[in-house]
Design a protein around this motif. Structure first.
Motif, short mmCIF file in Angstrom:
data_model
loop_
_atom_site.label_atom_id
_atom_site.label_comp_id
_atom_site.label_asym_id
_atom_site.label_seq_id
_atom_site.Cartn_x
_atom_site.Cartn_y
_atom_site.Cartn_z
N LEU A 123 0.85 -1.18 0.00
CA LEU A 123 0.00 0.00 0.00
C LEU A 123 0.89 1.23 0.00
O LEU A 123 1.89 1.27 0.72
CB LEU A 123 -0.87 0.05 1.25
N VAL A 124 0.51 2.23 -0.77
CA VAL A 124 1.14 3.54 -0.69
C VAL A 124 0.04 4.49 -0.25
O VAL A 124 -1.01 4.59 -0.90
CB VAL A 124 1.75 3.97 -2.04
N ILE A 125 0.29 5.15 0.88
CA ILE A 125 -0.73 5.98 1.51
C ILE A 125 -0.20 7.40 1.66
O ILE A 125 0.89 7.60 2.20
CB ILE A 125 -1.11 5.41 2.90
N ASP A 126 -0.99 8.36 1.21
CA ASP A 126 -0.64 9.77 1.39
C ASP A 126 -1.17 10.21 2.75
O ASP A 126 -2.37 10.44 2.91
CB ASP A 126 -1.26 10.61 0.26
N SER A 127 -0.27 10.32 3.72
CA SER A 127 -0.69 10.62 5.09
C SER A 127 -1.16 12.06 5.27
O SER A 127 -1.73 12.40 6.30
CB SER A 127 0.44 10.31 6.08
N ASP A 128 -0.95 12.92 4.28
CA ASP A 128 -1.52 14.27 4.34
C ASP A 128 -3.01 14.25 4.05
O ASP A 128 -3.72 15.19 4.37
CB ASP A 128 -0.83 15.19 3.32
N LYS A 129 -3.49 13.15 3.43
CA LYS A 129 -4.90 13.08 3.03
C LYS A 129 -5.71 12.05 3.81
O LYS A 129 -6.93 12.14 3.85
CB LYS A 129 -4.99 12.75 1.54
N VAL A 130 -5.04 11.06 4.41
CA VAL A 130 -5.76 9.96 5.05
C VAL A 130 -4.90 9.34 6.15
O VAL A 130 -3.67 9.37 6.07
CB VAL A 130 -6.18 8.91 3.98
N SER A 131 -5.54 8.76 7.14
CA SER A 131 -4.84 8.08 8.23
C SER A 131 -4.44 6.68 7.80
O SER A 131 -5.28 5.87 7.40
CB SER A 131 -5.75 8.00 9.45
N GLY A 132 -3.14 6.37 7.90
CA GLY A 132 -2.65 5.05 7.55
C GLY A 132 -3.29 3.95 8.37
O GLY A 132 -3.63 2.89 7.85
N SER A 133 -3.48 4.18 9.67
CA SER A 133 -4.06 3.13 10.52
C SER A 133 -5.49 2.82 10.11
O SER A 133 -5.91 1.67 10.12
CB SER A 133 -3.98 3.52 11.99
N THR A 134 -6.25 3.84 9.71
CA THR A 134 -7.62 3.61 9.24
C THR A 134 -7.62 2.77 7.97
O THR A 134 -8.42 1.85 7.82
CB THR A 134 -8.34 4.95 9.01
N VAL A 135 -6.71 3.07 7.07
CA VAL A 135 -6.61 2.32 5.81
C VAL A 135 -6.28 0.86 6.10
O VAL A 135 -6.90 -0.06 5.55
CB VAL A 135 -5.54 2.94 4.87
N LEU A 136 -5.30 0.61 6.98
CA LEU A 136 -4.91 -0.77 7.31
C LEU A 136 -6.06 -1.55 7.92
O LEU A 136 -6.26 -2.72 7.60
CB LEU A 136 -3.69 -0.77 8.23
N VAL A 137 -6.84 -0.91 8.76
CA VAL A 137 -8.02 -1.56 9.35
C VAL A 137 -9.05 -1.87 8.27
O VAL A 137 -9.59 -2.98 8.20
CB VAL A 137 -8.63 -0.69 10.48
N ASP A 138 -9.32 -0.90 7.41
CA ASP A 138 -10.35 -1.07 6.38
C ASP A 138 -10.00 -2.15 5.35
O ASP A 138 -10.88 -2.76 4.76
CB ASP A 138 -10.62 0.25 5.65
N LEU A 139 -8.71 -2.39 5.13
CA LEU A 139 -8.30 -3.39 4.14
C LEU A 139 -7.98 -4.76 4.73
O LEU A 139 -7.73 -5.71 3.99
CB LEU A 139 -7.10 -2.87 3.34
N ALA A 140 -7.99 -4.90 6.05
CA ALA A 140 -7.62 -6.15 6.71
C ALA A 140 -8.47 -7.33 6.25
O ALA A 140 -7.94 -8.43 6.01
CB ALA A 140 -7.68 -6.01 8.22
N ASN A 141 -9.78 -7.16 6.12
CA ASN A 141 -10.64 -8.28 5.72
C ASN A 141 -10.30 -8.81 4.34
O ASN A 141 -10.42 -10.01 4.08
CB ASN A 141 -12.12 -7.88 5.78
N ALA A 142 -9.89 -7.95 3.43
CA ALA A 142 -9.51 -8.40 2.09
C ALA A 142 -8.13 -9.06 2.12
O ALA A 142 -7.93 -10.13 1.56
CB ALA A 142 -9.52 -7.23 1.11
N VAL A 143 -7.18 -8.44 2.81
CA VAL A 143 -5.80 -8.93 2.83
C VAL A 143 -5.70 -10.28 3.53
O VAL A 143 -4.88 -11.11 3.16
CB VAL A 143 -4.87 -7.89 3.48
N GLU A 144 -6.56 -10.53 4.51
CA GLU A 144 -6.48 -11.80 5.24
C GLU A 144 -6.79 -13.01 4.35
O GLU A 144 -6.54 -14.14 4.74
CB GLU A 144 -7.38 -11.80 6.47
N ASN A 145 -7.27 -12.78 3.14
CA ASN A 145 -7.53 -13.87 2.20
C ASN A 145 -6.26 -14.44 1.59
O ASN A 145 -6.29 -15.46 0.91
CB ASN A 145 -8.51 -13.43 1.12
N ILE A 146 -5.15 -13.77 1.81
CA ILE A 146 -3.84 -14.33 1.46
C ILE A 146 -3.31 -14.95 2.75
O ILE A 146 -3.05 -14.23 3.72
CB ILE A 146 -2.88 -13.25 0.91
N PRO A 147 -3.19 -16.26 2.81
CA PRO A 147 -2.82 -16.94 4.06
C PRO A 147 -1.46 -16.49 4.59
O PRO A 147 -0.52 -16.25 3.83
CB PRO A 147 -2.77 -18.42 3.67
N ALA A 148 -1.38 -16.39 5.93
CA ALA A 148 -0.12 -16.04 6.59
C ALA A 148 0.80 -17.26 6.58
O ALA A 148 0.37 -18.38 6.84
CB ALA A 148 -0.39 -15.59 8.02
#
Length: 171
Positions: A123-148
């Motif tokens: 992910l490339v996140i522009d922190s002047d426009k959006v909170s990185g932690s919010t983005v990581l939380v919002d995308l966790a459900n999709a990303v977890e489909n790639i097994p750890a």
């Protein structure tokens, strides 16, 4: 009955719905390059589960396989299929069960790459426009489909040898 007429020069879409007319703006496609392993079928498991909004930013259409973008202009860019990162001294954050390596070298643009997942997602996140932690939380459900396949380790997770040998993960 619905019919659709595109006015490309005006950048508008007109949709006729049983006598009503709806006008919507047309947003340009975000130009992106696919990652090295973008054709990995596991990326498809992630991409089909991407949310339509991230940190209250609307999803954008991209022109490359296994990518995503949100915001106008884009404040969040996603690539699935990037090179799996090797162990690093960069900070590793765990957010909703997903380990992310954080690279702030180009701040205010922050780069987050999954750790312990193959293929990796960046992910490339522009922190002047959006909170990185919010983005990581919002995308966790999709990303977890790639097994750890592994997880981040810190110094506290290592057994430090007293006899000059190499450190090993704690059991």
């Amino acid at each position: 009955m619905t019919s659709r007429i595109r006015l490309l020069r005006a950048g508008l879409t007109i949709t006729l719905v049983t006598g009503s007319v709806l006008l919507t703006g047309c947003t340009a496609i975000v130009p992106m390059e696919p990652a090295t392993d973008a054709v990995n079928p596991t990326c498809a498991d992630l991409i089909v589960r991407l949310p339509t909004t991230v940190a209250s930013l609307p999803e954008r259409e991209t022109n490359a396989q296994s990518t995503g973008a949100w915001g106008t202009p884009s404040a969040v860019l996603l690539h699935c299929g990037v090179d799996v990162p090797a162990p690093t001294t960069l900070p590793c954050l765990t957010v909703n069960g997903i380990d992310w390596i954080e690279d702030d070298t180009d701040a205010p643009l922050y780069r987050y790459t999954t750790y312990g997942r193959d293929p990796a997602t960046e992910l490339v996140i522009d922190s002047d426009k959006v909170s990185g932690s919010t983005v990581l939380v919002d995308l966790a459900n999709a990303v977890e489909n790639i097994p750890a396949t592994g997880k981040c380790l810190g110094a506290e997770d290592l057994l430090l040898p007293t006899d000059g040998e190499t450190a090993a993960p704690a059991q």
